[in-house]
Design a protein around this motif. Structure first.
Motif, short mmCIF file in Angstrom:
data_model
loop_
_atom_site.label_atom_id
_atom_site.label_comp_id
_atom_site.label_asym_id
_atom_site.label_seq_id
_atom_site.Cartn_x
_atom_site.Cartn_y
_atom_site.Cartn_z
N LEU B 14 40.92 38.48 37.48
CA LEU B 14 41.37 38.64 38.88
C LEU B 14 41.86 40.06 39.12
CD1 LEU B 14 43.30 35.33 39.53
CD2 LEU B 14 41.14 36.05 40.53
N VAL B 17 38.75 42.09 39.61
CA VAL B 17 38.12 41.83 40.91
C VAL B 17 38.91 42.52 42.02
CG1 VAL B 17 37.60 40.03 42.59
CG2 VAL B 17 37.07 39.66 40.19
N LEU B 37 45.29 40.03 45.48
CA LEU B 37 44.53 39.46 44.36
C LEU B 37 45.02 40.05 43.04
CD1 LEU B 37 40.78 39.21 45.41
CD2 LEU B 37 42.50 37.43 45.28
N LEU D 16 38.14 32.18 40.34
CA LEU D 16 37.42 33.45 40.27
C LEU D 16 36.36 33.53 41.35
CD1 LEU D 16 37.03 34.06 36.45
CD2 LEU D 16 38.31 35.40 38.11
N VAL D 18 36.33 32.07 44.31
CA VAL D 18 36.95 32.33 45.61
C VAL D 18 37.44 33.77 45.68
CG1 VAL D 18 38.80 31.64 47.17
CG2 VAL D 18 37.54 29.91 45.93
N ALA D 19 38.00 34.29 44.58
CA ALA D 19 38.44 35.68 44.57
C ALA D 19 37.26 36.61 44.81
CB ALA D 19 39.11 36.01 43.23
N TRP D 21 34.59 35.89 46.38
CA TRP D 21 34.21 35.74 47.80
C TRP D 21 35.10 36.61 48.68
CZ3 TRP D 21 31.47 33.61 51.79
CH2 TRP D 21 32.16 33.46 52.99
N ILE D 22 36.39 36.58 48.40
CA ILE D 22 37.34 37.33 49.24
C ILE D 22 36.96 38.81 49.24
CG2 ILE D 22 39.75 38.07 49.42
CD1 ILE D 22 40.49 35.36 48.18
#
Lengths: 97, 113, 510, 315, 163, 97
Positions: B14, B17, B37, D16, D18-19, D21-22
């Motif tokens: 995360l 990302v 995030l 992960l 959904v993250a 996607w965001i």
């Protein structure tokens, strides 16, 4: 397979359903479609949470689910508030003093 | 592989990302999301570490768990401040661009409507 | 009820003063918020005096005992509890910040008064509240002994700094504030990530305990890298400096002085604290050299860009970018690496002096620029004629501040750079000395240009747009003079900065 | 056990996804919706990590307040989408960003896998000292006894953020009411929800707050629920945000930290250290601090969402 | 009027306190906090939703609840049937239902209840009538709605229940 | 006794999971925003209700039963109001005659 295993599996299944529905919803086309995602997650998420919580015998899960259920409409209300228009039966807002 | 390690790895992914999003998304609101995030990745890592420290009668180390609550509230405050700034900027300038040359240009040219 | 297990940590005499140093400004902020309007300024000015007294009392306690001042909050010893500790480094910073804040407060009295006929106005109220918040947060950064408390302190500093940037409310300042906030949040989250890794590996967030537990291994390296990069973003070291000049130049003069002189020193101080105390045995020579290389690049780029500025406030802001560079030159000289056996106190003291002399000089210069702006109605460097006649004290202050930045004797900047240069030479890192000399030349060029332009006679019939109160000029001059005379610190009989630091294990460990 | 791990793996993958996607989705509104869903998912993860206190916080803040805040902003900024897309960086920047992200992730992953086993933990120390605090929930003990300073500072952080939000008011609106004025049909569906839910929400919020001393829960979670209920009433047009110049508002905003500090300094006299509690009085004092913090937190959290003052109140 | 208000306050307060007890359990240490919470909730409730004139009829309410349960199951089954059917039997459209209840909480309750009725979803107001979106406009929607409305009016102790 | 309760749980939770499945299929297949709203509000709320029903026998304390039911009622209220609000927004975004 005990009842707890069954509840875990059910939680995973509900989550999978929510995830699948999410794909459709997040693609839109309307904003309202997207907002449905939060509603779907609210309901499905609460169900999965309860199943997980009972399966792992964590009582505090009930309070978490209670909070989620209470606030389930909150994001949608924020959305409706921002998607304002001039219709009589809908929320309006104004900037005028 | 156990649950804390799994979510620890999920957490660092995360962070990655979010880092990518923070760099490539020009829209400030998206940067705020990306920051959140990264933040949630950091929190999740802390949560995994707390879980690793579980002892008999305690599901996890309570010190990181308490700090996490503080962290989440602080991150929320930061988000609120950033969102308020973006909205005011939009009200004043009509755009939310963060382009580095924008401020130097502004005193000379009239602000674009 | 002390519950110390086996740590030697105990509350020392005067420890309560540390709590006061942190909480008194915040109590002032809370009280000022309730009183509102004119009451806020009164509270703030009273707190400025009280805070200075507290800082002096802490210094007294430190020098008397010759050891770090410690306070265990709630009586709980680390690792479960949180300790406040003030060693020499922290106390010097506490004192310097108290003085600079006092000077800024005296200056801002005129600019941030509630206008007549209004019960309360936005900018004055917020300025005083944020000034107190900045102060409390900085004091917390200096004395906190816990990495998470320090994270909260960093966030406090950010939340106090961002509104100061956008106090004017124009689109440019809002944009700068937003960019600053994003950089700062990014920096904090990286810092927190590093702290989390350290907790996961060593089970404590306490700086002293970590110092004894940290080993050179991947987790520690990752944590050190993350925390350092995060703090660099907040300190605006090249190449993460882009947010700084527009943010500092766009704010009201007093706010610019707070931001440029003080706020960035918080994250810098924390980086020093981490490198010297926590990661002393972990950081490697190449990493310290990298930091210094970035510092050198900042000195060159910042100074060159400053030379090309057309507006005074932007020039001063870019000069901050350059001066931050000096702050990072101390790392390879001080971190006890290449020079494990040598006396690294010179480099640490040099860095510390640089931070203080820059804080005083830069605050004075920004406020001088503010007075120039008020008098002329603009701050275009090409058009500074008449300043010398209208604002003689201010021009002297600007020149003195500039001299300190350049490093002319006997200024604080001179002593700082002297210590750094001699450390560079004794550790056989002469190239950093060279960078400092080039930087000094560039700095003198733009200070010279500004002073010469300001000395030019005013055209016939020219009158100032507005007159400024004498005490504002006096406050600016006092700060500049302080910076200029700081070099006299060499005659100080006690090495204050060194007190309480020998207890730190790990420095110079292989 | 393996089934539980399978559930965890799918949960992690969903988080992960959904993250991703965001970050990846084209328009901001879609990303914000994804973020609301993400917050709910995280609450599930916290349960799996045996952190119910954090799960409650995440459910209330991540799923509620943050989502509402961002949704409102995204809807308002919809017009800036095209301009933002024009600024989207080229392939080279994206590639470099991706390399950086992957490198950081890989380095951190090595760090995570290298964490020592058995893990260092303060849980035994907390357990040993728990009895002296009188509270049953170790997380609350950490927040209000062992590390009370952090909690005190956090309350100030939130307040400072609110000052920052207020500082964004136009000068003419200083002292006025935050947010635009709502004109909503008092007989509409929104008003209906806002009439029914808040009283129940008050009971639940205070319940979550009250049990926090001994069970998962606490002031932050309870205050968030109450703040959400107040915002609901405001958004439904049944009440207005208070003008920020009101003295009662200012007093309630600072009462929590001030009481906290007062009790903290009283500890220096009665218990030998700031933020210490005298023997036997720990729990009542902790509860007193929490009660004082409640109004402060409720107002601050709600007003953070409500935004900067925009208009003077109607006379 | 005053007695109505007091009675409503007492009833709601008791209800909220009961809810508190059910959440937290009957521990004497929590009673004072519970009374405070119930008082706060009652005050809020009385401000947001001032008590009306009618008295609830519990028998009718029970019948309504029963029907509501049935309908929500029917509604779910109905959607499931349509969604899972190969042919996807949908004939969506709008139906205008001239609601008898005046605008206000009672009418809203009606809308909320009927949103679980199979195939109907209140989607707006049109000149005092409720606008329903239906999955299948050929179903006898209006008849079902009228039955529901009658039950609700009776349960709320309405005065014009035999229109 | 325990076996009977477990079987009850399994049946009810499975039925709940089925309705989550139906809701997701509806979301994926239904043609427009408003019809999808039907699928969401009706099927998922029933699914949650059945999950809650199935978990009632597994509750560890009698008060947990109340909490479970309260969670469902809150979610139902949220679903009913949000469904209506979204329907209004959807109708406005794409007006259907």
């Amino acid at each position: 397979m005990t009842i707890l295993d069954f509840l875990l599996a059910a939680a995973a299944f509900v989550l999978a359903m929510v995830a699948l529905g999410l794909v459709r919803i997040l693609r839109g086309p309307e904003d309202a479609d997207r907002m449905m995602a939060t509603q779907l997650f609210g309901t499905g998420g609460i169900a999965a949470l309860l199943l997980l919580g009972v399966a792992t015998e964590a009582r505090a899960v009930l309070d978490v689910a209670l909070t989620l259920a209470l606030l389930a409409a909150f994001a949608s209300v924020a959305f409706v508030r921002s998607a304002s228009s001039s219709e009589g039966d809908d929320p309006k807002e104004t900037n005028s003093p | 592989m156990n649950t804390p390690t799994l979510f620890g790895l999920c957490a660092v992914a995360l962070v990655g990302v979010g880092l990518y999003g923070l760099i490539v998304n020009p829209q400030p609101l998206r940067k705020i999301l990306a920051f959140n995030l990264i933040g949630s990745g950091v929190f999740l890592l802390f949560g995994a570490i707390a879980r690793r420290g579980a002892t008999v009668g305690m599901g996890g180390d309570p010190v990181p768990q308490a700090l996490l609550i503080t962290g989440i509230v602080v991150a929320f405050s930061a988000t609120a401040l950033a969102v308020a700034l973006v909205q005011r900027l939009f009200d004043e300038a009509g755009s939310v661009t963060l382009a580095p040359d924008a401020p130097a240009r502004a005193p000379v040219e009239p602000p674009d409507a | 009820m002390p519950h110390s297990l086996s740590t030697p940590d105990v509350t020392t005499p005067g420890g309560l003063l540390l709590v006061l140093a942190v909480l008194v400004p915040f109590v002032g902020m809370l009280a000022g918020m309730v009183l509102g309007g004119r009451g806020t300024r009164r509270v703030a000015l009273a707190i400025l005096v009280a805070g200075l007294a507290i800082a002096i009392a802490i210094a007294d306690a430190l020098v008397r005992s010759g050891a770090a001042v410690v306070y265990l909050l709630g009586g709980w010893a680390p690792p479960l509890g949180v300790a406040l500790r003030a060693d020499g480094l922290a106390v010097v910073m506490l004192l310097a910040v108290a003085v600079v804040i006092g000077g800024i407060g005296a200056y801002a009295r005129a600019d941030f008064g509630t206008p007549p006929g209004v019960r309360e106005a936005r900018a004055p109220l917020l300025f005083w509240l944020l000034l107190l918040a900045v102060w409390g947060s900085l004091n917390l950064v200096f004395v906190s002994g816990d990495l998470f408390t320090l994270y909260v302190a960093l966030e406090l500093l950010t939340f106090a700094g961002v509104p100061l940037v956008s106090l004017g409310g124009s689109p440019e300042t809002l944009r700068s504030a937003l960019r600053y906030l994003l950089y700062a949040l990014f920096g904090s989250v990286l810092y927190l990530l590093g702290a989390v890794l350290l907790y996961g590996a060593y089970g404590t967030l306490d700086i002293l305990l970590l110092a004894t537990r940290v080993h050179p291994e991947p987790v520690a390296w990752a944590a050190a890298a993350l925390m350092t990069v995060g703090l660099l973003a907040k300190t605006a070291l090249f190449p993460l400096h882009l947010w700084l000049p527009p943010a500092h130049a766009g704010a009201p003069a007093a706010a610019s002085a707070v931001l440029s002189g003080l706020v960035i020193k918080g994250s810098w101080f924390l980086a020093v604290r981490l490198w010297l105390d926590v990661f002393a045995g972990v950081v490697t020579v190449p990493s310290a050299q990298t930091l210094a290389a970035l510092g050198a690049a900042a000195i060159l780029v910042g100074n060159i860009v400053a030379l090309r500025q057309a507006r005074l406030k932007l020039l001063i802001a870019y000069s901050t970018v350059a001066q931050i560079g000096y702050l990072f030159l101390m790392f390879p000289l001080a971190a006890g690496l290449a020079a494990a056996q040598l006396d690294d106190a010179a480099a640490v003291n040099g860095g510390l002096l640089q931070a203080i002399s820059h804080a005083t000089a830069k605050a004075a210069m920004f406020m001088a620029a503010g007075l120039v702006y008020t008098t002329l109605g603009h701050d275009r460097i090409a058009d500074l004629r008449g300043v010398a006649r209208a604002l003689p004290m201010t021009l002297v202050a600007f020149a003195l501040g500039g001299a300190s930045l350049i490093g002319l004797p006997p200024s604080g900047g001179f002593l700082a750079k002297w210590l750094l240069v001699s450390a560079a030479i004794t550790t056989a890192q002469w190239w950093w000395a060279l960078v400092m000399l080039v930087g000094g030349l560039l700095t003198s060029a733009y200070v010279f240009i500004v002073v010469v332009r300001a000395l030019a006679p005013a055209p016939e019939g020219w009158t100032p747009k507005a007159s400024v109160p004498c005490y504002q000029q006096a406050a600016v001059l006092a700060l500049a003079l302080g910076s200029f005379l700081l070099g006299m610190a060499v005659f100080c009989p006690v090495d204050v900065a060194g007190i309480g630091r020998a207890v730190v294990p790990g420095i110079g460990s292989p | 056990m393996t089934l539980a791990l399978a559930v965890d793996i799918s949960l992690a993958l969903l988080v992960l996804a959904v993250a991703g996607w965001i970050i990846a989705v084209r328009d901001t509104f879609g990303a914000v919706i994804g973020f609301v869903a993400y917050g709910l998912l995280l609450a599930l993860v916290w349960i799996r990590l045996a952190a119910p206190d954090v799960a409650l916080t995440e459910a209330a803040i991540g799923g509620g307040l943050t989502g509402a805040l961002l949704i409102g902003a995204a809807a308002r900024l919809r017009g800036t989408e095209a301009a933002a897309r024009a600024e989207y960086p080229g392939a080279l920047t994206r590639m470099l960003a991706a390399i950086l992200a992957v490198t950081v992730t890989a380095a951190l992953a090595i760090g995570v896998l290298a964490l020592p086993d058995p893990a260092p933990t303060l849980a035994p120390a907390a357990t040993a000292s728990l009895a002296m605090t009188g509270v049953g929930n170790p997380v609350t003990a950490v927040l209000l006894a062992f590390r009370a300073m952090d909690t005190l500072l956090e309350a100030i952080v939130v307040l400072l953020a609110l000052l920052g939000v207020w500082s964004l008011a136009p000068d003419r609106a200083w002292g006025g009411c935050p947010g635009p004025r709502r004109l909503v049909d008092p007989d509409g569906v929104l008003a209906y929800l806002a009439r029914l839910l808040p009283p129940i929400g008050i009971i639940v919020g205070l319940y979550i707050f009250w049990i926090g001393a001994d069970l998962p829960g606490g002031k932050f979670q309870g205050a968030t629920i109450l703040a959400a209920m107040w915002l609901l009433v405001i958004w439904a047009g049944l009440a207005d945000t208070p003008p920020i110049s009101r003295t009662w508002l200012r007093i309630l905003l600072v009462i929590g930290p001030l009481v906290f500090i007062a009790i903290g300094f009283a500890g220096a006299i009665t218990a030998g250290a700031v933020l210490a509690y005298p023997e036997g009085y720990a729990k009542p004092l902790i509860v007193a601090i929490e009660i004082a913090l409640m109004p402060t937190l409720v107002l601050t959290l709600a007003l953070l969402v409500a935004g900067a003052p925009q208009r003077m109140p109607l006379q | 009027m005053r007695t109505i208000f007091m009675r409503a306050a007492m009833a709601r307060g008791a209800g909220f306190f009961g809810f508190w007890l059910l959440l937290i359990g009957p521990n004497p240490a929590d009673l004072v906090a519970g009374l405070c919470a119930a008082a706060a909730a009652t005050w809020t409730s009385l401000r947001l939703l001032p008590p009306g004139g009618g008295r609830l009829r519990y028998a009718a309410l029970a019948r309504l609840a029963l029907r509501f349960g049935q309908e929500s199951i029917m509604g779910g089954v109905d959607v499931a049937r349509r969604a899972l059917s190969v042919r996807l039997p949908l004939r969506p459209g709008f139906v205008v239902y001239p609601v008898r209840l005046p605008p206000g909480p009672a009418c809203n309750t009606f809308g909320a209840l009927t949103s679980v009725l199979p195939g109907t979803l209140p989607a707006g107001v049109d000149h005092g009538a409720l606008l329903y979106h239906c999955l299948d406009v050929e179903q006898p929607v209006a008849v079902q709605l009228a039955i529901d409305e009658g039950l609700l009016i009776r349960a709320l102790g309405g005065t014009h229940d035999d229109t | 006794m325990s076996l009977v309760l477990d079987i009850f749980t399994i049946v009810a939770v499975s039925a709940g999971a089925f309705f989550f499945l139906a809701g997701t299929v509806g979301l994926l297949r239904f043609p427009d925003t408003l019809t999808r709203l039907h699928a969401l509000t009706k099927a998922d709320n029933l699914g949650l209700g059945l999950v809650v029903l199935g978990l009632l026998p597994q509750a560890q304390q009698p008060f947990d039963v109340i909490k479970l039911i309260a969670i469902w009622l809150f979610a139902l209220l949220a679903g009913a109001t949000v469904g209506q609000l979204m329907a209004r927004v959807a109708r406005r975004e794409r007006p259907t005659p």
